[in-house]
Write an enzyme that holds these catalytic residues in place. Structure first.
Site, PDB file in Angstrom:
ATOM      1  N   ARG A   1       0.794  -1.218   0.000  1.00  0.00           N
ATOM      2  CA  ARG A   1       0.000   0.000   0.000  1.00  0.00           C
ATOM      3  C   ARG A   1       0.835   1.281   0.000  1.00  0.00           C
ATOM      4  NH1 ARG A   1      -5.020  -0.394   4.109  1.00  0.00           N
ATOM      5  NH2 ARG A   1      -5.550   1.483   2.948  1.00  0.00           N
TER       6      ARG A   1
ATOM      7  N   HIS B   1      -8.349  -3.175  -6.891  1.00  0.00           N
ATOM      8  CA  HIS B   1      -7.972  -2.528  -5.629  1.00  0.00           C
ATOM      9  C   HIS B   1      -9.166  -2.531  -4.678  1.00  0.00           C
ATOM     10  CE1 HIS B   1      -4.979  -0.187  -3.443  1.00  0.00           C
ATOM     11  NE2 HIS B   1      -5.916   0.695  -3.093  1.00  0.00           N
TER      12      HIS B   1
ATOM     13  N   TYR C   1     -18.496  14.296 -11.222  1.00  0.00           N
ATOM     14  CA  TYR C   1     -18.461  15.536 -11.984  1.00  0.00           C
ATOM     15  C   TYR C   1     -17.180  15.692 -12.802  1.00  0.00           C
ATOM     16  CZ  TYR C   1     -22.278  16.900  -8.888  1.00  0.00           C
ATOM     17  OH  TYR C   1     -23.458  16.957  -8.203  1.00  0.00           O
TER      18      TYR C   1
END
Length: 855
Positions: free
Chosen positions: A40, A86, A130
């Site tokens: 990670r 993921h 968006y």
């Protein structure tokens, strides 16, 4: 049920293992830590990516969201990444995607974003629904040749799909874009660099494997941050590249526009929040930590950063700039070049980082070449079959026509013409149109190209130098395509930031009024005049205010200000605002932490205080009522911002004058009625700060002390006395015989209606200049040798021509060493003779009345 048959409880109990809880905790924590470290938080040295970055790019690659494709909704990309590769929160994935699109975070953004992806002000990106994104062209260089068996693949989290363990990475992305992350017990913070410089260093290492870090730094000058700014010094950069760790000072880019009284900031240190910066500067201005700023504006736009700091008219731009540097415009970037090498975290030097990348790239090119060689050999084998078929085209066509089906045709072709299985299958599928002469020429040309390529691939695989030449040429091609100019510059490290470093050292005239307005002006502002001149305006006083003191100081000297309450404060001369002759000055309350009703009575220039001081230096103070006190300057080394006690004053008494002495001087105390007493400094023992002192002179009723002079016969020739009506005289030091302290003294100068009271008494020598200032603000500078030498009991000559309602308020001496270093042009004013009070003319030699002399 038989007792020999195990029950379900027995089966469950058999699976239970007994272990120590600390062993289980330790192993579980190690597993968790390694999962965070390897899976990670840390980048791989080969492609410079953490798993989340790699998976986002691979998901975009698999979805066809390349740089040539149309933008895709960010939510779609996040969903594909989270669902397939993921298995973590969508917010973490989107934050990573957004950062890869931020030009102020990535030196070479890997994602081409469309929409609001955040700002340098710390504004968060718009919601993922968006915004839209696609891969940036340079990101495709990291994924190039991924489908040519260049890297190993591993199963995804649910074993449905496969994902690459690492990307081929055609350039050293770890150095180019940097990385930061916090793992368990370790962290990484790799700064970004210029692509062209990193590629040049990689090529250098290819050509010279024994190259040192210093050799590589000939190409990689240092980090190149996306926000530009400046790196202070190179030593920290060298240490970071050599050891993998270092602390680099990064300073904002700004310009001081003195003609416009403003400082304009155009570049910020990497990862500095601009909005927070402006807010913190404003807070410091409000709290008084930074002075001299009247307005602060953020005029930044899409073209770049522009923060304007408007300065007050009387502010010193260099001091404000230095305060901004100390608190806001300089940050430290802590380099920790930590990355995964073979799955293990390691701190790497610059050379080791590039060596591991080259090792990876050589493996990629080798595997790619092997993969391509196999493909080319297969193709050459097919083309060889086609060419042989064309040589026997009639027989081949006849064999196929006579065969019952394709399988029979392939078998007949293999037996008759010795074709391989693959060749026979290809020939059977050939169209008749491919048998034309033009097609034959094309096949022959293709076969020649394929065989040439096979030879080249065999050369690459057979020779390390040939393989390296491929890597080098590909790196140069990427440099030619994506290289740009360095954004971060280097500036020299001038050491710790201090005000003195940016303030020119010069002699200044400091003026203070009774209402505690204070300012400084360059001594060069005032030219020497002949005595008897009017002088020039030195300050603009408000109504009812009067000049209380004028003194000379170097801009880097320490000043000790003693108040009417016996407190002493310390400040540097340059902290006093520099203003023009016609300016009023700044209230001392803004410079010193004065209490209500507390006023500055005396100032001494004591630049030794706060430094290594000689124990034989003293501050000698005299009060209005004739008390004198001597205290070692060591007692004033650590002066708090709220001041410390300098002396104890009796009710109604006040400080008049302070001199710095060395223990070997004679003290001359002058009174306003023209009396003076000289005694050895040793007669006043050194005392503590809270002492009142001892009597220095026995005053007549109504008389009071006017000033103190420290006389050293080896350095001083005369005692200079000036009165309030502008008259003065010089008398030889020998005229003042040494007495015991607390005597009445002897007559120094006649006062009376013409001269008025004594203002000050000073010890002077050849070449000194007198700096006299009137209560109304006129300043006159003249050579002390223009003031006549006469005996003690005389009236003196005119020194300064005053207005009818004006009087001399204070004076100071410009030492000969300073005066000789300037150009002393004469100005208006000539030597004159003046009528005395009786209407008679007094010459420069003065009128002596021997009978008036009194000891």
């Amino acid at each position: 049920m038989s007792s020999d048959v195990p029950t379900s409880d027995d089966v469950s109990a058999a699976r239970i293992e007994t272990t120590r809880i600390e062993d289980e905790m330790e192993q579980s924590y190690i597993d968790y830590a390694m999962s965070v470290i390897a899976g990670r938080a840390l980048p791989d040295v080969r492609d410079g990516l953490k798993p989340v970055h790699r998976r986002i790019l691979y998901a975009m690659h698999e979805a066809g969201v390349s740089s040539n494709a149309s933008h895709r909704k960010s939510s779609s990309i996040v969903g594909d990444t989270m669902g397939d590769y993921h298995p973590h929160g969508d917010s973490a994935i989107y934050d990573t995607l957004a950062r890869m699109a931020q030009g102020f975070s990535m030196r070479y953004p890997l994602v081409d974003g469309q929409g609001n992806f955040g700002s340098v002000d710390g504004d968060p990106p718009a919601a993922m629904r968006y915004t839209e994104a696609r891969m940036a062209p340079i990101a495709e260089e990291l994924l190039a040749d991924l489908d040519r068996d260049t890297v190993d693949f591993q199963s995804n989290y649910d074993d449905r799909l496969e994902e690459p363990e690492v990307l081929p990475a055609a350039f050293p992305n770890l150095l180019v874009n940097g990385s930061s992350g916090i793992a368990v017990g370790m962290s990484t913070n790799v700064p970004p660099h210029n692509l062209g410089e990193v590629i040049d260093a990689t090529v250098e290492l290819i050509e010279n494997p024994d190259a040192t870090v210093e050799d590589l730094m000939e190409h990689v000058k240092g980090p190149d941050f996306p926000t530009g700014a400046n790196i202070v010094g190179r030593n920290a950069v060298h240490k970071a590249y050599k050891t993998g760790r270092g602390r680099i000072r990064v300073r904002a880019e700004f310009e001081v526009e003195e003609e416009n009284d403003r400082i304009v900031i155009t570049e910020l240190p990497y990862q500095q929040n601009k909005a927070r910066l402006v807010e913190r500067i404003a807070e410091d201005v409000t709290e008084g930590a930074i002075e001299g700023i009247r307005d602060l504006r953020d005029e930044s736009d899409r073209d770049g950063i522009r923060v304007v700091v408007e300065l007050k008219r009387d502010a010193m731009a260099e001091v404000v700039k230095n305060q901004l540097l100390e608190s806001h415009l300089e940050r430290t970037f802590g380099v920790i070049n930590l990355a995964l090498v073979d799955g293990q975290p390691r701190v790497l030097s610059l050379k080791e980082t590039l060596e591991h990348y080259l090792e990876h790239r050589r493996e990629v090119v080798r595997r790619r070449s092997e993969h391509e060689l196999e493909e080319r050999r297969d193709r050459a084998h097919i083309l060889e079959g086609r060419l042989r078929a064309l040589e026997h085209v009639d027989e081949v066509v006849e064999t196929i026509r006579e065969s019952a089906d394709r399988d029979v045709a392939k078998t007949q072709l293999r037996e008759t013409f010795d074709f391989s299985e693959a060749q026979a299958a290809h020939i059977v599928r050939m169209q008749l149109g491919s048998l034309t002469s033009m097609e034959t020429a094309e096949i022959e040309e293709e076969y020649a190209d394929v065989t040439d390529r096979i030879e080249r691939l065999e050369e690459i695989l057979a020779s390390q130098s040939e393989l390296d030449s491929v890597i080098e040429s590909e790196l140069q091609a990427i440099k030619a395509e994506y290289d740009d100019d360095r954004r971060t510059a280097f500036i020299e490290d001038s050491g710790s930031v201090a005000h003195e470093d940016l303030i020119p050292e010069e002699e200044c005239v400091v003026v203070m009024s009774e209402d505690d307005y204070i300012k400084r002006m360059s001594l060069e502002t005032f030219r020497a005049q002949n005595r008897g001149g009017k002088g020039i305006i030195g300050t603009d006083l408000k109504e009812g205010d009067r000049v209380s003191s004028v003194f000379l100081a170097n801009s880097h000297d320490y000043l000790l200000a003693i108040t009417n309450r016996g407190q002493i404060y310390q400040l540097k001369t340059y902290e006093i605002p520099e203003m023009s002759r016609t300016a009023r000055g700044k209230s001392a309350v803004n410079l010193l932490d004065l209490d209500d009703g507390e006023e500055i009575q005396a100032v001494v220039d004591c630049d030794r205080v706060g430094e290594d001081v000689d124990e034989e230096r003293y501050l000698t103070m005299v009060t209005r009522d004739g008390y004198v006190k001597r205290t070692s300057v060591e007692a004033f080394e650590n002066i708090r911002s709220t001041g410390i006690r300098a002396l104890r004053l009796e009710d109604g008494d006040e400080l008049v004058d302070v001199e710095e002495t060395d223990g070997d001087a004679d003290l001359v105390i002058g009174t306003v009625d023209g009396m003076a007493i000289r005694f050895d400094e040793d007669e006043v023992r050194a005392m503590g700060r809270s002492a009142r002192g001892v009597r220095g002179i026995d005053l007549e009723p109504g008389d009071r002390v006017a000033g103190l002079a420290a006389v050293d016969p080896s350095r001083h020739d005369w005692v200079l006395t000036v009165t309030e009506n502008g008259y003065g005289k010089r008398s030889d030091v020998s005229e003042y015989r040494v007495q015991s302290r607390n005597g009445k003294g002897l007559i120094d100068i006649k006062t009376g209606s013409r001269n008025g009271s004594v203002v000050s008494i000073e010890a002077v020598t050849h070449g000194d200049h007198l700096l006299a200032m009137s209560a109304a603000g006129q300043i006159m500078r003249t050579r002390v040798e223009d003031v006549s030498t006469v005996g003690r009991n005389t009236m003196g000559v005119i020194v300064m021509d005053l207005a009818a309602d004006d009087e001399v308020s204070c004076l100071d001496i410009v030492p000969a060493a300073i005066a000789e270093g300037e150009r002393g042009d004469d100005a208006a004013g000539t030597e004159t003779t003046e009528p005395d009070a009786a209407g008679t003319e007094t010459s420069e030699t003065g009128v002596t009345d021997p009978a008036a002399e009194d000891e």
